[in-house]
Design an enzyme around this catalytic site. Sequence first.
Site, PDB file in Angstrom:
ATOM      1  N   GLY C  12       0.858  -1.194   0.000  1.00 11.98           N
ATOM      2  CA  GLY C  12       0.000   0.000   0.000  1.00 11.98           C
ATOM      3  C   GLY C  12       0.887   1.235   0.000  1.00 11.98           C
ATOM      4  O   GLY C  12       2.083   1.162  -0.281  1.00 11.98           O
ATOM      5  N   LEU C  13       0.298   2.365   0.355  1.00 16.50           N
ATOM      6  CA  LEU C  13       1.058   3.622   0.302  1.00 16.50           C
ATOM      7  C   LEU C  13       2.356   3.551   1.096  1.00 16.50           C
ATOM      8  O   LEU C  13       3.422   3.928   0.599  1.00 16.50           O
ATOM      9  CB  LEU C  13       0.208   4.758   0.865  1.00 16.50           C
ATOM     10  CG  LEU C  13      -0.745   5.454  -0.101  1.00 16.50           C
ATOM     11  CD1 LEU C  13      -1.489   6.542   0.636  1.00 16.50           C
ATOM     12  CD2 LEU C  13       0.014   6.040  -1.280  1.00 16.50           C
ATOM     13  N   ALA C  14       2.280   3.079   2.325  1.00 16.48           N
ATOM     14  CA  ALA C  14       3.470   3.073   3.180  1.00 16.48           C
ATOM     15  C   ALA C  14       4.534   2.133   2.634  1.00 16.48           C
ATOM     16  O   ALA C  14       5.713   2.481   2.549  1.00 16.48           O
ATOM     17  CB  ALA C  14       3.091   2.674   4.607  1.00 16.48           C
ATOM     18  N   SER C 250     -21.032   9.060   2.596  1.00 11.40           N
ATOM     19  CA  SER C 250     -20.528  10.359   3.036  1.00 11.40           C
ATOM     20  C   SER C 250     -21.511  11.049   3.985  1.00 11.40           C
ATOM     21  O   SER C 250     -22.727  10.924   3.859  1.00 11.40           O
ATOM     22  CB  SER C 250     -20.288  11.249   1.825  1.00 11.40           C
ATOM     23  OG  SER C 250     -20.207  12.580   2.226  1.00 11.40           O
ATOM     24  N   ARG C 297     -19.706  13.173  14.533  1.00  7.48           N
ATOM     25  CA  ARG C 297     -19.521  11.765  14.173  1.00  7.48           C
ATOM     26  C   ARG C 297     -19.665  10.780  15.328  1.00  7.48           C
ATOM     27  O   ARG C 297     -20.412   9.811  15.236  1.00  7.48           O
ATOM     28  CB  ARG C 297     -18.105  11.574  13.635  1.00  7.48           C
ATOM     29  CG  ARG C 297     -18.013  11.562  12.157  1.00  7.48           C
ATOM     30  CD  ARG C 297     -16.628  11.094  11.762  1.00  7.48           C
ATOM     31  NE  ARG C 297     -16.409  11.426  10.365  1.00  7.48           N
ATOM     32  CZ  ARG C 297     -15.417  10.921   9.635  1.00  7.48           C
ATOM     33  NH1 ARG C 297     -14.552  10.096  10.177  1.00  7.48           N
ATOM     34  NH2 ARG C 297     -15.289  11.250   8.376  1.00  7.48           N
ATOM     35  N   HIS C 364     -13.585   1.326  10.687  1.00 12.70           N
ATOM     36  CA  HIS C 364     -13.044   2.039   9.539  1.00 12.70           C
ATOM     37  C   HIS C 364     -11.512   2.124   9.554  1.00 12.70           C
ATOM     38  O   HIS C 364     -10.869   1.982   8.524  1.00 12.70           O
ATOM     39  CB  HIS C 364     -13.647   3.449   9.540  1.00 12.70           C
ATOM     40  CG  HIS C 364     -13.215   4.304   8.405  1.00 12.70           C
ATOM     41  ND1 HIS C 364     -13.244   3.853   7.100  1.00 12.70           N
ATOM     42  CD2 HIS C 364     -12.756   5.578   8.357  1.00 12.70           C
ATOM     43  CE1 HIS C 364     -12.816   4.830   6.306  1.00 12.70           C
ATOM     44  NE2 HIS C 364     -12.493   5.869   7.032  1.00 12.70           N
ATOM     45  N   GLU C 389      -0.771   2.093   8.406  1.00 17.59           N
ATOM     46  CA  GLU C 389      -1.846   1.788   9.350  1.00 17.59           C
ATOM     47  C   GLU C 389      -1.479   0.657  10.307  1.00 17.59           C
ATOM     48  O   GLU C 389      -2.042   0.555  11.397  1.00 17.59           O
ATOM     49  CB  GLU C 389      -3.130   1.444   8.579  1.00 17.59           C
ATOM     50  CG  GLU C 389      -4.386   1.448   9.446  1.00 17.59           C
ATOM     51  CD  GLU C 389      -5.682   1.255   8.653  1.00 17.59           C
ATOM     52  OE1 GLU C 389      -5.655   1.443   7.423  1.00 17.59           O
ATOM     53  OE2 GLU C 389      -6.708   0.936   9.275  1.00 17.59           O
ATOM     54  N   SER C 404      -4.505  10.049   7.287  1.00 18.63           N
ATOM     55  CA  SER C 404      -3.970   8.692   7.127  1.00 18.63           C
ATOM     56  C   SER C 404      -3.011   8.613   5.943  1.00 18.63           C
ATOM     57  O   SER C 404      -1.946   7.998   6.038  1.00 18.63           O
ATOM     58  CB  SER C 404      -5.098   7.679   6.959  1.00 18.63           C
ATOM     59  OG  SER C 404      -5.886   8.010   5.845  1.00 18.63           O
TER      60      SER C 404
END
Lengths: 218, 250, 594
Positions: C12-14, C250, C297, C364, C389, C404
């Site tokens: 993933g991104l990391a 959303s 929220r 989430h 994460e 994140s």
Amino acid sequence: MSSTATRPDTSYLLRKLHSFTGILPVGAFLAEHFWSNSAALVSAEKYNTVSQELQTIPFRLIVEWAAIFLPMLFHGGYGIYIWLRGKSNVSAYPWVGNWLYVTQRYTGLIAFAYIGWHLYTERWLTHGRSTYANVAADMRNPWYLTFFVVGVLASSFHLGAGIWNFLCKWGLAATVKAQQAAGRLGALVGVAFSVVGILIIISFRYDWHPFSVYLPSK
Amino acid sequence: MAETKQVIVKVKRQAGPKEAARWEEFSLKWRPSMNVIICLRDIAENPVTRDGKKTTPVTYDSNCLEEICGSCAMLINGKARMACSALVDQLEQPIRIEPMSKFPLVRDLAVDRQFMFESLKRVKAWIPIDGTYNLGEGPRVSPEVQEKGYPLSNCITCGNCLEVCPQVNEHNQFVGAAIISQVRLFNMHPTGAMNKSERIAAIIGPGGIQECANAQNCVHACPKGIPLTESIAEVNRDAWKQALLSWLVG
Amino acid sequence: MRQPKIIVVGGGLAGLMATIRVAEAGIPVDLFSIVPVKRSHSVCAQGGINAAKNQKGEGDTVDKHFDDTIYGGDFLANQPLVKRMCEAAPGIIDLLDRMGVMFNRTPEGLLDYRRFGGTLYHRTAFAGATTGQQLLYALDEQVRRHEAEGKVKKFEGATFLSAVIDGGGVCRGICAMDLRTMEVKTFTADAVIFATGGNGAIFGRSTNSVVCTGSAQAALFQQGVDYANGEFIQVHPTAIPGEDKLRLMSESARGEGGRVWVPRNPAEKRPPKSIPEAERFYFLEEWYPKYGNLVPRDIATRAIHRIVYQEKLGIDGQPAVYLDVTHIPRETLDRKLEGILEIYEKFLGVDPRVEPMKVFPAMHYTMGGIWVNGEDQASNVPGIYAAGECEYQYHGANRLGANSLVSCIFGGGIAGRAAVKYAKNLENSAESTPAAVFDGERKRQEEKNHKLINQDGSENPITIWRELGQVMTEHVTVTRINKDLEMTDGKIRALQERYKKINLSDRTKWSNQTLNFARELENMLVLARVITLGALARNESRGAHYKPDYPDRDDANWLKTTRAKWVNNDIQLTYEPVDISLIKPRPRRYDAAK
């Protein structure tokens, strides 16, 4: 592939050549051919004059081979090669473009066969001196007639769809709107050629010369 | 009383690339908003065919389940689509589920789409940055270019455009619409444009853009609504110009 | 000179950012990922990425971003590294911009920024509604470039099973399984960077992707890698319930006037539209007359949970409530909410303009994770690094929206550099490790597979997983009550017992997803206990962790990091102080100026 290669692959050149020859000279010749044949709609004499004019151009054989026969052979032959490399799936995905894709192949084959036969009967057997009478006689044969009609329609469709393909594949019609317009243009060409072609066939078959009214009254 | 409606699913099974394929039929309990992934999970929890034979869970690829990772493409009732957004209630039954046919089979519904990632390498689908150290902001990009580029960069490499393309098959190495569209994306970016000719050179190589025969199935099959035919046309225009030039001046 | 070698687990991104950093340093990288890296869960992030670029002239600064992050995390994050992240964020945006990310632009051609939850500034750069996908692709492209140049070798379709740790307690490589051949192999590396994402699958259904099981973290935990703040799990208030996945809805649906309700009668069988107003319970409007449906929220999340689990008023007895926009004119809906309503229609096949949507809070984001030091993403086991994460560093007790993505890229970058430095300075390279260490680990893993494949039992792994998800979602997400947490731990332990009797319905040795899932499940059960026990112990309410019996934050006793250790094959909770050297803790309230 090397990262510095800038020369296109041979297959690229051949495909582009295939696409291009469909318009020039093959498509253009088709247009010329329909145009000169439509002289029959005026009169047999006019037709004979026009065809004699064409049959007596200088360097005829070279022009015929270089500008008509060889490009057509290439376009048809390579077209069949392309067909064999594709795998139609129109039954699973019956979208318009996909139908055109398939039809383009069948009409191409029909047109190719028809043109070959047409050349044989009207060019070869007549030693390049076909006259109105030759053609009209052929049209009396119902099998010949049928083949004429099918061949003319297939060629017209193939040219119309080919114009659409050409405009898309050369990026001349890129946006969805432009491609829709290109599609309409192709459809127009296809219909126009079909109509003119059928009129010419009727003309030969029934000695029907609607434009004879243009002739000076005797 | 509880719903007793059933969902009949036929899955094409193949234990491995060299094994024989066979169909298995399953009868599952219908629930609202059921999709094909849920059907496959039901089978995994209770792998018993409709006629009561024990079998194995179906092997298939999936990940995000919201149509953005590109994993779960398969043939559902003969059509290439994402399983996670294929709702049972919108499908004719029995639902036929098959693996994509244009990629090497791994097992059952899982196929190997490595070809697409290799193709991305071939066309250099990236911006060749100098390094990740701090070199300041990127080039300015007009909103107009962004609005054109963004949809292209939504490509999830699912392979549906290759699956539906009549020109993609065992006879040739056609890279397919997704890759051509990526060429357009990177050539469109101000920095990416610096390497435009390399990407074009790659896309007019073997299996390149010339294999496209304009059936335009790709654009219909794309789950992300990417204007693939427009991309192909745009790249085609750049391609023949470059090819002509290279032919003329060597 | 000896060439070090580094492994990155997770694409993933990391993981990708770490890979790029290592490749840039000229060190070969083996990149392991269960799915092709382009299909990693990062693609699911929608909103955007924060950086205090102050491009709207609002006076935004790095310090304000830092403060929002710490404050949003309810002061549980170690502050120095968070500050460094906020400082690095503008540079990260520049980098992504240079990589060609199709960020939204202003008319001048600059990056556009939007406002996001938890801040007053336009600080969030975004690329349409798929920022995570766009960022992941940018890094994926760079990694592909390095791969084409031979610097990166990808092992896609391989799953991490365990670290190879030598007698001295140093990580020397990994043991992984090819998910096609099911072959177990060890791979040597001087340093290993883990970027294996969140653990949504422990909660059964979540907004996470299928691969987000936390299995790698749990495997490492059982090998002595500490796990921090496991009890902190972020829940999104409104997700579209699906049996396979909970998809984000959303909050703008409520923003545009959507009303949340349930039938007053729990046995209600009529379709929602035919239930008269008087028989509908608009619980948010009734309980919070001032804010109504627009409560923050966490309040909305807790209220919905209360309706379903305490009041037992969920629709059809299911965990779901109505989010109703049918009273809003269709023209308004199509103009303002078309995109999100389409998602609902696409996945549920129901038109939310006509029929009220069903929504429910969803697990989430995993704030907790592998314990890493506050310096360079190193875990307590030498040679093991973690980023993204799967580690705990940046979000404290609650993650700030749009933080994140930046934390993944920042953490991945640091981990990459740190691993290079470590590997270069390593006295005894992994190459010198006796082969027996690798063989031993491989055999241990092969034996596990062998046992699973061959054992006869009565339990189905998917059934166990579903039960785990149910109990975790009910008791360890939004509202936590000690007696329920105790019960949950007991239930998990019971599931662990049942796990010993699982029976694989697939015993083949080619692309056997059942076997892989069973292995992941064993790890999930362990991590589930870490989360549950952490929550049970923490007798306060902080950030996403809410206990009605302990409704307040308790800095005197609980301003500390939970650090779970694996001792004698069991979980042991230890605690360490939080580095609050930069911002003094203050109460966190969103109903007043902070």
